[in-house]
Design a protein around this motif. Structure first.
Motif, PDB file in Angstrom:
ATOM      1  N   LEU A  49       0.812  -1.213   0.000  1.00  0.00           N
ATOM      2  CA  LEU A  49       0.000   0.000   0.000  1.00  0.00           C
ATOM      3  C   LEU A  49       0.849   1.269   0.000  1.00  0.00           C
ATOM      4  O   LEU A  49       0.450   2.292  -0.555  1.00  0.00           O
ATOM      5  N   ASP A  50       2.011   1.218   0.641  1.00  0.00           N
ATOM      6  CA  ASP A  50       2.841   2.418   0.715  1.00  0.00           C
ATOM      7  C   ASP A  50       3.567   2.725  -0.596  1.00  0.00           C
ATOM      8  O   ASP A  50       4.282   3.726  -0.693  1.00  0.00           O
ATOM      9  N   ARG A  51       3.386   1.881  -1.607  1.00  0.00           N
ATOM     10  CA  ARG A  51       4.050   2.096  -2.884  1.00  0.00           C
ATOM     11  C   ARG A  51       3.179   2.849  -3.890  1.00  0.00           C
ATOM     12  O   ARG A  51       3.604   3.094  -5.026  1.00  0.00           O
ATOM     13  N   ALA A  55      -1.639  10.859  -5.411  1.00  0.00           N
ATOM     14  CA  ALA A  55      -2.114  11.681  -4.302  1.00  0.00           C
ATOM     15  C   ALA A  55      -3.596  11.959  -4.525  1.00  0.00           C
ATOM     16  O   ALA A  55      -4.093  11.889  -5.652  1.00  0.00           O
ATOM     17  N   SER A  56      -4.289  12.281  -3.450  1.00  0.00           N
ATOM     18  CA  SER A  56      -5.731  12.484  -3.530  1.00  0.00           C
ATOM     19  C   SER A  56      -6.128  13.748  -2.787  1.00  0.00           C
ATOM     20  O   SER A  56      -5.499  14.129  -1.794  1.00  0.00           O
ATOM     21  N   ALA A  57      -7.202  14.387  -3.278  1.00  0.00           N
ATOM     22  CA  ALA A  57      -7.768  15.555  -2.607  1.00  0.00           C
ATOM     23  C   ALA A  57      -8.778  15.076  -1.576  1.00  0.00           C
ATOM     24  O   ALA A  57      -9.759  14.412  -1.913  1.00  0.00           O
ATOM     25  N   ILE A  58      -8.531  15.409  -0.314  1.00  0.00           N
ATOM     26  CA  ILE A  58      -9.402  15.000   0.780  1.00  0.00           C
ATOM     27  C   ILE A  58     -10.212  16.212   1.218  1.00  0.00           C
ATOM     28  O   ILE A  58      -9.658  17.191   1.742  1.00  0.00           O
ATOM     29  N   ALA A  59     -11.525  16.199   0.990  1.00  0.00           N
ATOM     30  CA  ALA A  59     -12.380  17.321   1.340  1.00  0.00           C
ATOM     31  C   ALA A  59     -12.459  17.486   2.854  1.00  0.00           C
ATOM     32  O   ALA A  59     -12.174  16.561   3.622  1.00  0.00           O
ATOM     33  N   ALA A  60     -12.889  18.680   3.287  1.00  0.00           N
ATOM     34  CA  ALA A  60     -12.956  18.980   4.720  1.00  0.00           C
ATOM     35  C   ALA A  60     -13.829  17.978   5.461  1.00  0.00           C
ATOM     36  O   ALA A  60     -13.477  17.534   6.565  1.00  0.00           O
ATOM     37  N   MET A 120      -3.277  14.721  -0.150  1.00  0.00           N
ATOM     38  CA  MET A 120      -2.666  13.697   0.687  1.00  0.00           C
ATOM     39  C   MET A 120      -2.034  12.616  -0.182  1.00  0.00           C
ATOM     40  O   MET A 120      -2.716  12.029  -1.033  1.00  0.00           O
ATOM     41  N   PRO A 121      -0.744  12.320  -0.013  1.00  0.00           N
ATOM     42  CA  PRO A 121      -0.137  11.198  -0.744  1.00  0.00           C
ATOM     43  C   PRO A 121      -0.806   9.872  -0.370  1.00  0.00           C
ATOM     44  O   PRO A 121      -0.972   9.560   0.806  1.00  0.00           O
ATOM     45  N   ASN A 122      -1.188   9.106  -1.378  1.00  0.00           N
ATOM     46  CA  ASN A 122      -1.819   7.808  -1.118  1.00  0.00           C
ATOM     47  C   ASN A 122      -0.922   6.889  -0.307  1.00  0.00           C
ATOM     48  O   ASN A 122      -1.388   6.113   0.527  1.00  0.00           O
ATOM     49  N   GLY A 123       0.384   6.988  -0.559  1.00  0.00           N
ATOM     50  CA  GLY A 123       1.331   6.114   0.124  1.00  0.00           C
ATOM     51  C   GLY A 123       1.430   6.365   1.610  1.00  0.00           C
ATOM     52  O   GLY A 123       2.025   5.556   2.335  1.00  0.00           O
ATOM     53  N   LEU A 126      -3.107   5.211   2.867  1.00  0.00           N
ATOM     54  CA  LEU A 126      -3.548   3.817   2.799  1.00  0.00           C
ATOM     55  C   LEU A 126      -2.918   2.943   3.890  1.00  0.00           C
ATOM     56  O   LEU A 126      -3.632   2.182   4.560  1.00  0.00           O
ATOM     57  N   PRO A 127      -1.608   3.027   4.117  1.00  0.00           N
ATOM     58  CA  PRO A 127      -1.038   2.232   5.213  1.00  0.00           C
ATOM     59  C   PRO A 127      -1.601   2.612   6.580  1.00  0.00           C
ATOM     60  O   PRO A 127      -1.781   1.750   7.439  1.00  0.00           O
ATOM     61  N   ALA A 128      -1.899   3.917   6.788  1.00  0.00           N
ATOM     62  CA  ALA A 128      -2.475   4.335   8.070  1.00  0.00           C
ATOM     63  C   ALA A 128      -3.853   3.718   8.282  1.00  0.00           C
ATOM     64  O   ALA A 128      -4.191   3.271   9.395  1.00  0.00           O
ATOM     65  N   LEU A 129      -4.656   3.663   7.236  1.00  0.00           N
ATOM     66  CA  LEU A 129      -5.969   3.021   7.334  1.00  0.00           C
ATOM     67  C   LEU A 129      -5.827   1.522   7.619  1.00  0.00           C
ATOM     68  O   LEU A 129      -6.556   0.954   8.441  1.00  0.00           O
ATOM     69  N   TYR A 130      -4.882   0.898   6.945  1.00  0.00           N
ATOM     70  CA  TYR A 130      -4.663  -0.532   7.144  1.00  0.00           C
ATOM     71  C   TYR A 130      -4.225  -0.840   8.568  1.00  0.00           C
ATOM     72  O   TYR A 130      -4.747  -1.763   9.216  1.00  0.00           O
ATOM     73  N   GLU A 131      -3.271  -0.066   9.080  1.00  0.00           N
ATOM     74  CA  GLU A 131      -2.787  -0.305  10.450  1.00  0.00           C
ATOM     75  C   GLU A 131      -3.895  -0.084  11.466  1.00  0.00           C
ATOM     76  O   GLU A 131      -4.008  -0.822  12.456  1.00  0.00           O
ATOM     77  N   LYS A 132      -4.731   0.928  11.239  1.00  0.00           N
ATOM     78  CA  LYS A 132      -5.851   1.173  12.148  1.00  0.00           C
ATOM     79  C   LYS A 132      -6.849   0.022  12.104  1.00  0.00           C
ATOM     80  O   LYS A 132      -7.350  -0.424  13.144  1.00  0.00           O
ATOM     81  N   ALA A 133      -7.129  -0.459  10.912  1.00  0.00           N
ATOM     82  CA  ALA A 133      -8.066  -1.583  10.774  1.00  0.00           C
ATOM     83  C   ALA A 133      -7.546  -2.820  11.501  1.00  0.00           C
ATOM     84  O   ALA A 133      -8.290  -3.499  12.218  1.00  0.00           O
ATOM     85  N   LYS A 134      -6.261  -3.107  11.322  1.00  0.00           N
ATOM     86  CA  LYS A 134      -5.670  -4.264  12.026  1.00  0.00           C
ATOM     87  C   LYS A 134      -5.770  -4.095  13.534  1.00  0.00           C
ATOM     88  O   LYS A 134      -6.105  -5.042  14.254  1.00  0.00           O
TER      89      LYS A 134
END
Length: 415
Positions: A49-51, A55-60, A120-123, A126-134
């Motif tokens: 996921l970190d690869r 990048a994505s636009a994250i709305a408020a 926000m860089p996807n790299g 995505l890993p932050a979401l994965y670690e939180k889910a785990k």
């Protein structure tokens, strides 16, 4: 109202797709109800996921949701607030690109300095979401994918590509715009191809962007420059598909010459700072978002043109709405896979998704052409909006995801 069936299934919710939408839905469900058994199934290993170089636009509103879910504080240092946005309309050969519309970057709420969006860089995300889910106890079947499924009165029985069998009370397809599960569920779509592709890459530039985003409407389609931390920007460059393929396949020298023609010289010398890829653009809207024990979320439900930068944020709206519906139903002892429960989610999200699909379709057709009459009309309209503060405020609120009846998570509230 259907009551919850006997909980003999392996999981309460199985999510097919481990991207932004699938991972954030898993986190939202477990954060709201730790007793739910959730699994994420994805064909790629989570370790890569970190690869992701995009990048994505994250709305408020989405950043409020991520704050509530305990993600934002871990990644905010990697975010680049958008402090200003300008819109131009010109031909490629024009030496001057007059600015027809400008937006300040704040949402306009009293006492707040909240940017309407962050890059926000996807790299990082995505890993932050994965670690939180785990950490919350979400299970993962990856790499693997759902090959087929059958629906019974009490559960969905999945057969995975590996041969493994899984049962769940609800299957959520977050497997992208070409969703195989949507097709297996028999859900039809409205679809057409724009004959355009979006070239996505990252560039480094000599001068600072100061947080300014730019959208240049050119005859082939919009050319968006989106600020990243440091002297770097993410590009979403729309071209006719044949031209996009040629550009992506060209050598760096040729690509950079064509890039500079569109980018301009206001940020100094440019240098490619990431890989370049082209993605075909079209409109795909699912006629239905749900079936018994089955729901669509994210691009599987609605794939739209990136002209308004709302595709990902629409997916986050799906997450917030679906999580709220499922958690509240489960608290009441209702069957989270029952059609009457899932139709609440459909009523909440389908009209909004179709409305945004129509808006982006009209905008793309209006601006992606070289017609002088249309150009004069749209430039007059842009200039008119620029002189009407209340309309600009409305557009900023829409872009920030802060209009209409919002799910609790998008308001920064727990479910």
């Amino acid at each position: 109202m259907a009551e919850a069936p006997h909980k003999g299934a392996d999981f309460d919710v199985a999510i097919a797709g481990g991207g932004y939408v699938g991972l954030s839905l898993a986190v939202a469900l477990k954060s709201g109800d730790s007793g739910l058994k959730v699994v994420v199934i994805d064909p790629k290993p989570m370790a890569v996921l970190d690869r992701d170089p995009r990048a994505s636009a994250i709305a408020a509103a989405a950043s409020r949701m991520l704050t509530q879910l305990g993600i934002w504080d871990d990644i905010k240092d990697s975010a680049q607030p958008i402090t200003e946005m300008i819109v131009t309309d010109s031909k490629l050969r024009d030496k001057v690109r007059p600015v027809f519309l400008t937006f300040g970057g704040e949402t306009g709420k009293a006492g707040e300095n909240e940017p309407f969006a962050n890059m926000m860089p996807n790299g990082k995300m995505l890993p932050a979401l994965y670690e939180k889910a785990k950490a919350l106890g979400v299970e993962f079947d990856a790499p693997d994918s759902a090959a087929s499924f059958t629906t019974t009165a009490s559960d969905v029985r999945l057969t995975l590509a590996s041969g493994k069998s899984v049962s769940t009370r609800l299957l959520v397809a977050a497997d992208g715009v070409r969703s195989r599960l949507r097709d297996l569920a028999g859900i039809r779509t409205v679809h057409w191809d724009y004959g355009q592709s979006g070239i996505v890459t990252t560039v480094a530039h000599e001068r600072p962007h100061n947080g300014r985003a730019e959208e240049h409407f050119l005859p082939a389609g919009p050319f968006a420059i989106l600020p990243l931390p440091g002297n770097r920007s993410s590009l979403v460059w729309t071209e006719r598909t044949d031209d996009a393929r040629r550009l992506v396949a060209s050598d760096d020298f040729t690509f950079e010459i064509e890039l500079q023609r569109r980018f301009g010289h206001h940020l100094g010398t440019l240098e490619l700072a990431g890989p370049r890829n082209a993605y075909p653009l079209g409109l795909t809207l699912a006629r239905d978002f749900v079936r018994p024990r089955f729901a669509l979320a994210g691009d599987a439900a609605h794939g739209i043109h990136p002209i308004a930068g709302q595709g990902l944020n629409m997916g986050f709206k799906d997450v917030a709405a679906l999580a709220e519906v499922l958690i509240e139903a489960n608290r009441l002892g209702q069957d989270i896979g029952a059609l009457d429960v899932l139709e609440r989610y459909q009523r909440w999200r389908r009209f909004d998704a179709w409305q945004m699909g129509v808006v982006t379709d009209v905008l793309n057709r209006l601006f992606s052409n070289d017609n002088d009459v249309l150009r004069a009309a749209r430039d007059f309209g842009l200039g008119l909006v620029d002189r009407m503060p209340f309309l600009k405020t409305r557009f900023i609120s829409e872009a920030a995801g802060l209009t209409g009846p919002a799910p609790k998570l998008l308001s920064g509230k727990p479910i």
